[in-house]
Write a protein that holds these residues in place. Structure first.
Motif, mmCIF file in Angstrom:
data_model
loop_
_atom_site.group_PDB
_atom_site.id
_atom_site.type_symbol
_atom_site.label_atom_id
_atom_site.label_comp_id
_atom_site.label_asym_id
_atom_site.label_seq_id
_atom_site.Cartn_x
_atom_site.Cartn_y
_atom_site.Cartn_z
ATOM 1 N N CYS A 135 6.484 -13.212 4.508
ATOM 2 C CA CYS A 135 6.185 -14.265 4.676
ATOM 3 C C CYS A 135 4.658 -13.284 3.769
ATOM 4 O O CYS A 135 4.337 -14.387 2.261
ATOM 5 N N LEU A 136 4.021 -12.537 4.386
ATOM 6 C CA LEU A 136 2.623 -12.086 3.748
ATOM 7 C C LEU A 136 2.932 -11.431 1.655
ATOM 8 O O LEU A 136 2.537 -11.505 0.744
ATOM 9 N N THR A 137 4.763 -10.660 1.372
ATOM 10 C CA THR A 137 4.782 -10.397 0.355
ATOM 11 C C THR A 137 4.574 -11.378 -0.575
ATOM 12 O O THR A 137 3.954 -11.841 -1.544
ATOM 13 N N ARG A 138 4.627 -12.828 0.112
ATOM 14 C CA ARG A 138 5.571 -14.204 -0.330
ATOM 15 C C ARG A 138 4.197 -14.627 -0.803
ATOM 16 O O ARG A 138 4.102 -15.466 -2.269
ATOM 17 N N LEU A 139 3.214 -14.871 -0.184
ATOM 18 C CA LEU A 139 2.164 -15.081 -0.583
ATOM 19 C C LEU A 139 1.366 -14.264 -1.519
ATOM 20 O O LEU A 139 0.678 -14.977 -2.430
ATOM 21 N N SER A 140 1.342 -12.977 -1.175
ATOM 22 C CA SER A 140 0.794 -11.894 -2.358
ATOM 23 C C SER A 140 1.408 -12.323 -3.797
ATOM 24 O O SER A 140 0.340 -12.695 -5.022
ATOM 25 N N VAL A 141 2.741 -12.748 -3.829
ATOM 26 C CA VAL A 141 3.345 -13.492 -5.219
ATOM 27 C C VAL A 141 2.805 -14.235 -5.653
ATOM 28 O O VAL A 141 2.111 -14.717 -7.003
ATOM 29 N N VAL A 178 -17.484 4.240 4.431
ATOM 30 C CA VAL A 178 -16.347 3.302 4.489
ATOM 31 C C VAL A 178 -15.742 2.002 3.508
ATOM 32 O O VAL A 178 -16.193 1.387 3.152
ATOM 33 N N SER A 179 -14.243 2.785 3.491
ATOM 34 C CA SER A 179 -12.425 1.582 2.731
ATOM 35 C C SER A 179 -12.346 1.171 4.004
ATOM 36 O O SER A 179 -11.353 1.759 4.257
ATOM 37 N N HIS A 180 -11.978 0.307 4.480
ATOM 38 C CA HIS A 180 -11.562 -0.664 5.301
ATOM 39 C C HIS A 180 -10.844 -1.627 4.441
ATOM 40 O O HIS A 180 -10.902 -2.278 4.647
ATOM 41 N N PRO A 181 -9.202 -1.391 4.890
ATOM 42 C CA PRO A 181 -7.971 -1.887 4.366
ATOM 43 C C PRO A 181 -7.540 -2.903 5.341
ATOM 44 O O PRO A 181 -8.480 -2.990 6.526
ATOM 45 N N VAL A 182 -7.021 -4.128 4.704
ATOM 46 C CA VAL A 182 -6.784 -4.446 5.544
ATOM 47 C C VAL A 182 -5.047 -4.365 5.997
ATOM 48 O O VAL A 182 -4.187 -4.403 5.033
ATOM 49 N N ASN A 183 -4.397 -4.540 7.142
ATOM 50 C CA ASN A 183 -2.807 -4.293 7.161
ATOM 51 C C ASN A 183 -2.029 -6.009 6.701
ATOM 52 O O ASN A 183 -2.451 -6.534 7.548
ATOM 53 N N PRO A 184 -0.524 -5.644 6.295
ATOM 54 C CA PRO A 184 -0.351 -4.290 5.452
ATOM 55 C C PRO A 184 -0.930 -4.177 3.986
ATOM 56 O O PRO A 184 -0.872 -5.471 3.413
ATOM 57 N N PRO A 185 -1.918 -3.038 3.545
ATOM 58 C CA PRO A 185 -2.749 -2.807 2.298
ATOM 59 C C PRO A 185 -1.895 -3.517 1.201
ATOM 60 O O PRO A 185 -2.448 -3.553 0.054
ATOM 61 N N TYR A 186 -0.947 -2.792 1.110
ATOM 62 C CA TYR A 186 0.022 -2.695 -0.762
ATOM 63 C C TYR A 186 -0.178 -4.857 -1.184
ATOM 64 O O TYR A 186 0.846 -5.107 -1.447
#
Ligand code: NAD
Length: 310
Positions: free
Chosen positions: A299-305, A139-147
């Motif tokens: 928000c998640l996009t900005r946090l990821s950056v 199993v390779s379980h991602p978290v949404n949104p994986p990008y």
């Protein structure tokens, strides 16, 4: 020559995996039981990759055009998996559907192709026990949104050969994801077990009249959450005293005693469910969920950056 991966199921998660693999230079073949899903996935992926490039959020060193060219669709499961390094199964989270999809895969997959499932909840041994290729199942379980949320849980079945989790871990690192390797399967894997502990306690706090929904959610979003976006619970404790040994000398008896007062596991039904649902709908009506999801993803996009910069 670029290695190939097969994606089985071209919905939300299949599309995300396709983009991540293409970002790292893999050739991707998409399959779906509904051929029109493959066509809409290819169109959507192309649109998303160009938008990501425009907003400077595209992952990997290749241009959007180069990444789009790496992804193709097929209506043949056999063609999807032929010669692939890994096949990522992304069918719906319904046990009967997954078992059928994996049975079909088992017929066409050949060694040494790894069969990896995106399942969020099914134990690897439950999914793979009757497969002839089960020693290469994981199993390779991602978290949404994986990008934008990079963690992937890697969970072997008891009989998965040891090279498989090692290889999948290195592939995930190559993709720029953050693998977490479970040494053995447990129900809920790691992420959902921790998430359920949190859900149980916030539920009890509303049920017992300690906090209302908006305030108990602020405990996470404005209290624990910001810290946990960068540090885990154990490192947080290590920093909150003069090391973990000292933290436990100071706080372990209190943690034990408070934990004993927490009460039984809630069933999440009846009157408290009505209360929680009403309070949530008062602040986010059901017809505004999509809008709120888009805000969350921004928000998640900005946090990821930010996390990449730190
Ligand atoms: P989805 O419903 O968006 O997509 C599933 C796709 O699988 C559909 O396109 C469907 O036509 C296709 N399909 C159904 N049966 C098939 C078969 N036999 N062969 C090939 N394709 C088939 O689902 P999703 O949200 O992408 O979830 C896929 C998997 O990823 C699930 O196991 C889910 O638990 C897991 N997951 C989802 C999330 C999430 O937030 N959505 C997060 C982590 C993991």
């Amino acid at each position: 020559m670029a290695e190939t991966v097969g994606i089985v199921g071209s919905g939300l998660i299949g599309r995300s995996w396709a983009m991540l693999f293409a970002g790292a230079g893999y050739k991707v073949r998409l399959f779906d039981i509904l051929p029109e899903q493959v066509q809409s996935a290819l169109a959507e992926i192309e649109k998303q990759l160009y938008e990501l490039e425009k907003s400077k959020l595209l992952r990997g060193s290749r241009s959007a055009k180069e990444q789009v060219a790496l992804i193709s669709g097929t209506s043949s499961l056999k063609e999807c998996v032929s010669g692939a390094l890994l096949v990522q199964e992304c069918t719906p989270e319904v046990l009967a559907i997954k078992l059928k999809a994996l049975k079909d895969l088992d017929v066409v997959v050949e060694a040494p192709t790894i069969i990896s499932s995106s399942t969020s909840t099914h134990m690897p041994s439950v999914l793979s026990k009757d497969m002839k290729n089960k020693e290469r199942f994981i199993v390779s379980h991602p978290v949404n949104p994986p990008y934008y949320v990079r963690m992937v849980e890697i969970v072997p079945a008891p009989y998965t050969e040891s090279w498989v989790p090692q290889k999948v871990r290195s592939i995930m690192q190559e993709l720029g994801q953050v693998p977490v390797s479970l040494k053995k399967e447990v129900p809920g894997f790691s992420l959902n077990r921790i998430q359920y502990v949190i859900l149980n306690e916030v539920w009890r706090q509303v049920e017992e009249g300690v906090l209302d929904v908006a305030d108990v959610d602020k405990v996470m979003s404005e209290g624990l959450g910001p810290r946990y976006a960068f540090l885990g619970a154990l490192e947080t404790a290590h920093l909150n005293a003069e090391g973990m040994q000292n933290y436990c000398e100071r706080y372990a008896p209190t943690i034990y005693s408070v934990s004993q007062s927490m009460g039984p596991i809630p069933h999440m039904q009846n009157e408290t469910l009505k209360t929680v649902h009403k309070q949530l709908c008062d602040s986010i009506p059901l017809d505004k969920l999509q809008e709120r999801r888009q805000w969350r993803d921004t928000c998640l996009t900005r946090l990821s950056v930010l996390k990449q910069e730190m």
